[in-house]
Design a protein around this motif. Structure first.
Motif, PDB file in Angstrom:
ATOM      1  N   ALA B   3       0.839  -1.271  -0.133  1.00 60.25           N
ATOM      2  CA  ALA B   3      -0.015   0.214   0.028  1.00 60.25           C
ATOM      3  C   ALA B   3       0.853   1.329  -0.117  1.00 60.25           C
ATOM      4  N   SER B   6       2.149   1.661  -3.453  1.00 59.27           N
ATOM      5  CA  SER B   6       1.196   2.240  -4.552  1.00 59.27           C
ATOM      6  C   SER B   6       0.707   3.823  -4.091  1.00 59.27           C
ATOM      7  N   MET B   7       0.850   3.941  -2.697  1.00 58.55           N
ATOM      8  CA  MET B   7       0.572   5.640  -2.682  1.00 58.55           C
ATOM      9  C   MET B   7       1.686   6.148  -3.029  1.00 58.55           C
ATOM     10  N   GLU B 272      -4.767  16.578  -0.344  1.00 58.09           N
ATOM     11  CA  GLU B 272      -5.409  15.270  -0.050  1.00 58.09           C
ATOM     12  C   GLU B 272      -6.499  15.757   0.939  1.00 58.09           C
ATOM     13  N   HIS B 275      -9.188  18.245  -0.820  1.00 62.04           N
ATOM     14  CA  HIS B 275      -9.665  17.642  -2.033  1.00 62.04           C
ATOM     15  C   HIS B 275     -10.517  16.234  -1.666  1.00 62.04           C
ATOM     16  N   GLY B 276     -10.477  15.989  -0.338  1.00 62.69           N
ATOM     17  CA  GLY B 276     -11.548  14.906  -0.133  1.00 62.69           C
ATOM     18  C   GLY B 276     -10.687  13.582  -0.215  1.00 62.69           C
ATOM     19  N   THR B 277      -9.647  13.535  -0.996  1.00 64.45           N
ATOM     20  CA  THR B 277      -9.013  12.137  -1.184  1.00 64.45           C
ATOM     21  C   THR B 277      -8.544  11.405   0.250  1.00 64.45           C
ATOM     22  N   ILE B 279     -10.023  11.259   2.685  1.00 61.60           N
ATOM     23  CA  ILE B 279     -11.175  10.432   3.368  1.00 61.60           C
ATOM     24  C   ILE B 279     -10.982   9.148   2.626  1.00 61.60           C
ATOM     25  N   ARG B 280     -10.766   8.909   1.350  1.00 66.27           N
ATOM     26  CA  ARG B 280     -10.739   7.711   0.665  1.00 66.27           C
ATOM     27  C   ARG B 280      -9.565   6.945   1.214  1.00 66.27           C
ATOM     28  N   LEU B 281      -8.373   7.552   1.382  1.00 65.97           N
ATOM     29  CA  LEU B 281      -7.386   6.818   1.804  1.00 65.97           C
ATOM     30  C   LEU B 281      -7.459   6.357   3.403  1.00 65.97           C
ATOM     31  N   ARG B 282      -8.199   6.994   4.311  1.00 65.85           N
ATOM     32  CA  ARG B 282      -8.544   6.746   5.514  1.00 65.85           C
ATOM     33  C   ARG B 282      -9.533   5.775   5.602  1.00 65.85           C
ATOM     34  N   LEU B 283     -10.580   5.597   4.564  1.00 63.91           N
ATOM     35  CA  LEU B 283     -11.662   4.491   4.281  1.00 63.91           C
ATOM     36  C   LEU B 283     -10.874   3.176   4.328  1.00 63.91           C
ATOM     37  N   ALA B 284     -10.040   3.244   3.448  1.00 66.69           N
ATOM     38  CA  ALA B 284      -9.412   2.019   2.973  1.00 66.69           C
ATOM     39  C   ALA B 284      -8.765   1.578   4.162  1.00 66.69           C
ATOM     40  N   PRO B 285      -8.464  -0.266   3.989  1.00 64.04           N
ATOM     41  CA  PRO B 285      -7.733  -0.856   5.053  1.00 64.04           C
ATOM     42  C   PRO B 285      -6.122  -0.412   5.129  1.00 64.04           C
ATOM     43  N   VAL B 286      -5.927   0.696   5.243  1.00 67.71           N
ATOM     44  CA  VAL B 286      -4.426   1.232   5.455  1.00 67.71           C
ATOM     45  C   VAL B 286      -4.300   2.158   6.848  1.00 67.71           C
TER      46      VAL B 286
END
Ligand SMILES: Nc1ncnc2c1ncn2[C@@H]1O[C@H](COP(=O)(O)OP(=O)(O)O)[C@@H](O)[C@H]1O
Ligand SMILES: [Mg+2]
Lengths: 283, 443
Positions: B3, B6-7, B272, B275-277, B279-286
């Motif tokens: 992860a 990829s980030m 990040e 622009h709300g992204t 949130i998606r990073l934090r929602l992911a299992p990382v």
């Protein structure tokens, strides 16, 4: 086992109580509408449901797996946030593949899922374009697709149609209907009652952080919508009757013959909200 | 780890799409390195010019240890243009110059006192100077200052008529002892030295003062002191044409590129969020650690890429040849690690991209300013407060570490201090930044 179980949850921001003792169960496979005006506390509730915010009090259980603040528990959940959460500088395809990689999808799976979802979102022909060149509706569709890369069972859509042209809105409705057809559980947040009425099996009406009513659209209208309006047009002119039982009243009106046209207007969720709060859904 | 990678890949891809960011990280620093390289080449060619007079910090070694050499050292110690520190050995003095703590070292070599006995026979008294090649202006000034005090020393011998007579007698003696001097020269010098004794007598009669001689051009034909440049390092010629001015401007350019990368990735963490992204990073299992790890990795890779790009261009096009590639690699890694920490701290100081960028660049420019990235350290170090700030500026230590490997000829031992400081500052900044980040992003 319900897909999402929210129990007596509270959240305040300073003096402002955004969510005030809300309890709600989302059942497997249903589309639950989360309907309330701006500022009702919908986004705050969703954020707590997926572990982005910690509630001040209360409990949340995701599919029986436990609290959503545990990263592993969130694996089965997909969220399309209200504020767009995509990288403007990346292409549609790159966005989807990147989000897939966060869930540990293999490179093959990422490619396959990205292709499927681009097709699903009607973005296949724009897959190589950067998201910043997209219209508001296309960005919304990409935002929704990005929530689905890891094939979550529970999908939370926070105002997925806000600021979108009618064509994209229809596309989004079709996406939701297709997901429901696949048996996914969906929480659909909106302040448009037409959307709730069209898409949702059950609707939770929320205002000022409190759950006001919960049930199918028919149940809500039956319980809180008030009377239907029955209109009968004759050669002599129109006759209108407010009715609790439109079928019975219409039959009565029809007895006097020479009826040219009849109309029955059922109350909408708008009326439900008006009756529950004394205010209109639109601010 | 997957992860994190990829980030980081995503961030590098975003950077490649960002023309403005690439400009600041790669192109501007390269322009800086080339531009200032040419400027300083032009400046050192035309002599130091008459810049503001600052007292030059030099190390001095008296290897002669005679009365004459001690007097000369004392004369220099009293000179207001110089800030002198004595060292017992050449190596100790050399080390402080190499490490940038002193601008140059002066060696009064053995034989100084003996040669000084006579201004007219044999070689003139000689001092050796090894200067920090990055301080050409100071080196030029130092040579002028040494000549001035050398002349002053000779003139005081002239006004001291007894010394003059002794001098002449001593020279005569040397001359008589030396069988190798060609007869014609011997004859001429004997005549000259005889007339010098007479001159001393006449001066006594006329009661000529030191001022009179200074105002006249007396002594102009003689060389009162020879200032010899010696290399700071064995392996090159110190100040010769080998020392490319680009060897100084390229390390500075690298620092600007690295600062650009730190600012860019710091701001991207803010982006990040806005622009709300995030949130998606934090929602992911990382985990949050993985999110920060991805940013840090991307920043680290970019930083290394900047350094390598500039060093390759410097090597191929501008003759910047590192003395120790291995130490250079170590230095670059430490500098990169330090600025990853700085990036982390920059990412939490602003709520919006505009404020993060504004505050971030302001902080970096101050670091560069007090760290010698813009104004030469000699001016900064004159003000105690700035000198203190300078010693905590990562820019100063970064430049020192890179220069240490490129041309200062650092030993691994000398490289240790800058590297430890860089890693320490980096770790501290990262820990502070990450703590604040996790606090703001906590559920
Ligand atoms: N981070 C926050 N800080 C302060 N107030 C907030 C924050 N998030 C939401 N609120 C407030 O909480 C209330 C509920 O907001 P929200 O959940 O976003 O409503 P909705 O999504 O239903 O429009 C609003 O009054 C909003 O201003
Ligand atoms: Mg909202």
């Amino acid at each position: 086992m319900s897909a999402l179980d929210i129990r007596d949850v509270r959240k305040s921001f300073g003096a402002l109580c955004a969510v005030d003792g809300l309890s709600l169960k989302v059942e497997q496979g249903e589309v639950l509408g989360f309907l309330g005006p701006n500022g009702a506390g919908k986004t705050t509730t969703i954020s707590m449901a997926v572990g982005l915010l910690a509630p001040d009090a209360g409990e949340i259980n995701l599919g029986g797996a436990g609290s959503p603040t545990t990263p592993g528990v969130r694996r089965g959940v997909g969220v399309a946030p209200q504020s767009l959460a995509i990288y403007d500088e990346l292409t549609a395809d790159q966005n989807l593949r990147f989000f897939g990689s966060l869930y540990g999808l293999s490179s093959n799976d990422r490619k396959r899922r990205a292709d499927e979802l681009l097709e699903f979102a009607g973005l296949s022909d724009r897959r190589g374009d950067r998201a910043k060149t997209f219209s508001g509706g296309m960005k919304r569709r990409l935002n929704l697709a990005a929530a689905l890369m890891h094939e979550p069972q529970l999908i939370l859509l926070d105002e997925p149609s806000v600021g979108v042209d009618p064509q994209s809105r229809n596309a989004i409705f079709e996406m939701v209907e297709q997901l429901r057809g696949e048996g996914r559980t969906i929480v659909y947040t909106t302040h448009y009652m037409e959307e709730a009425q069209r898409l949702c099996d059950r609707v939770a009406v929320i205002d000022r952080g409190k759950l006001l009513a919960l049930g199918s659209v028919d149940e809500l209208i039956g319980a809180h919508g008030g009377q239907s309006l029955v209109t009968v047009r004759r050669a002599a002119g129109e006759e209108q009757v407010q009715s609790d039982d439109p079928a019975r009243d219409l039959a009565k009106l029809m007895q006097s013959g020479d009826v040219l046209e009849v109309r029955v207007e059922r109350p909408s969720l708008e009326a439900v909200f008006l009756n529950l709060t004394g205010r209109s859904l639109r601010d | 780890m997957k992860a994190v990678v990829s980030m980081a890949m995503k961030d590098l891809r975003l950077l490649l799409m960002d023309k403005g960011g690439l400009f600041f990280i790669f192109f501007f620093p390269l322009m800086y390195a080339i531009f200032f390289g040419y400027i300083s080449a032009a400046m050192s060619g035309g002599g130091g010019g008459d810049g503001p007079v600052a007292s030059i910090r030099v190390a001095i070694v008296d290897e002669d240890g005679t009365e004459a050499s001690q007097e000369f050292v004392a004369l220099l110690e009293d000179a207001e243009e110089l800030n002198i520190e004595r060292f017992d050995s050449r190596d100790a003095a050399k080390a402080v110059v190499q490490e940038g703590k002193r601008a140059a070292m002066i060696v009064v070599p053995a034989g100084f006192g003996e040669r000084g006995q006579s201004f007219f026979i044999g070689d003139p008294p000689t001092v050796q100077v090894a200067a920090d090649p990055s301080r050409t202006a100071e080196k030029g000034m130092l040579q002028g200052i040494l000549m001035k005090y050398g002349a002053q020393r000779m003139q005081s011998s002239f006004t001291d008529t007894k010394a003059m007579r002794d001098n002449a007698a001593q020279a005569m003696q040397t001359l008589n002892d030396d069988a190798d001097t060609p007869p014609m020269v011997r004859l001429a010098l004997q005549g000259f030295l005889g007339s010098l004794s007479q001159l001393a007598d006449q001066l006594d009669e006329a009661n000529v003062t030191e001022e009179d001689i200074q105002n006249s051009d007396a002594g102009a034909g003689f060389e009162p002191l020879k200032v010899e440049s010696i290399p700071l390092l064995e392996s090159n010629d110190g100040d010769g044409p080998e020392m490319s001015p680009f060897a100084i401007s390229f390390p500075q350019g690298i620092i600007w590129g690295i600062m650009g990368a730190a600012a860019g990735f710091g701001i991207s963490l803010v982006t990040e969020r806005t622009h709300g992204t995030m949130i998606r990073l934090r929602l992911a299992p990382v985990t949050q650690g993985q999110i920060l790890g991805g940013k840090a990795l991307a920043c680290f890779v970019t930083t290394i890429a900047v350094a390598v790009t500039l060093l390759v261009i410097g090597r191929l096009a501008f003759g910047v040849t590192p003395q120790s590639p291995l130490l250079l690699a170590v230095a670059i890694v430490c500098v990169a690690a330090c600025f990853v920490g700085v990036m982390m701290l920059l990412s939490v100081i602003g709520r919006t991209e505009a404020s993060a960028s504004g505050i971030g660049w302001a902080a970096l420019v101050v670091m560069a300013m007090v760290g010698g990235g813009m104004i030469p350290l000699m001016f900064i170090e004159k003000i105690p407060f700035l000198a203190m700030l300078s010693s905590v500026s990562p820019v100063k230590w970064s430049i020192l570490a890179i220069e240490g490997a490129v041309w200062r000829g650092f030993t691994p031992g000398q490289m240790l201090l800058p590297c430890v400081v860089l890693l320490g500052v980096g770790a501290g900044a990262f820990a502070l930044g990450a703590t604040i980040f996790c606090r703001t992003e906590r559920a």
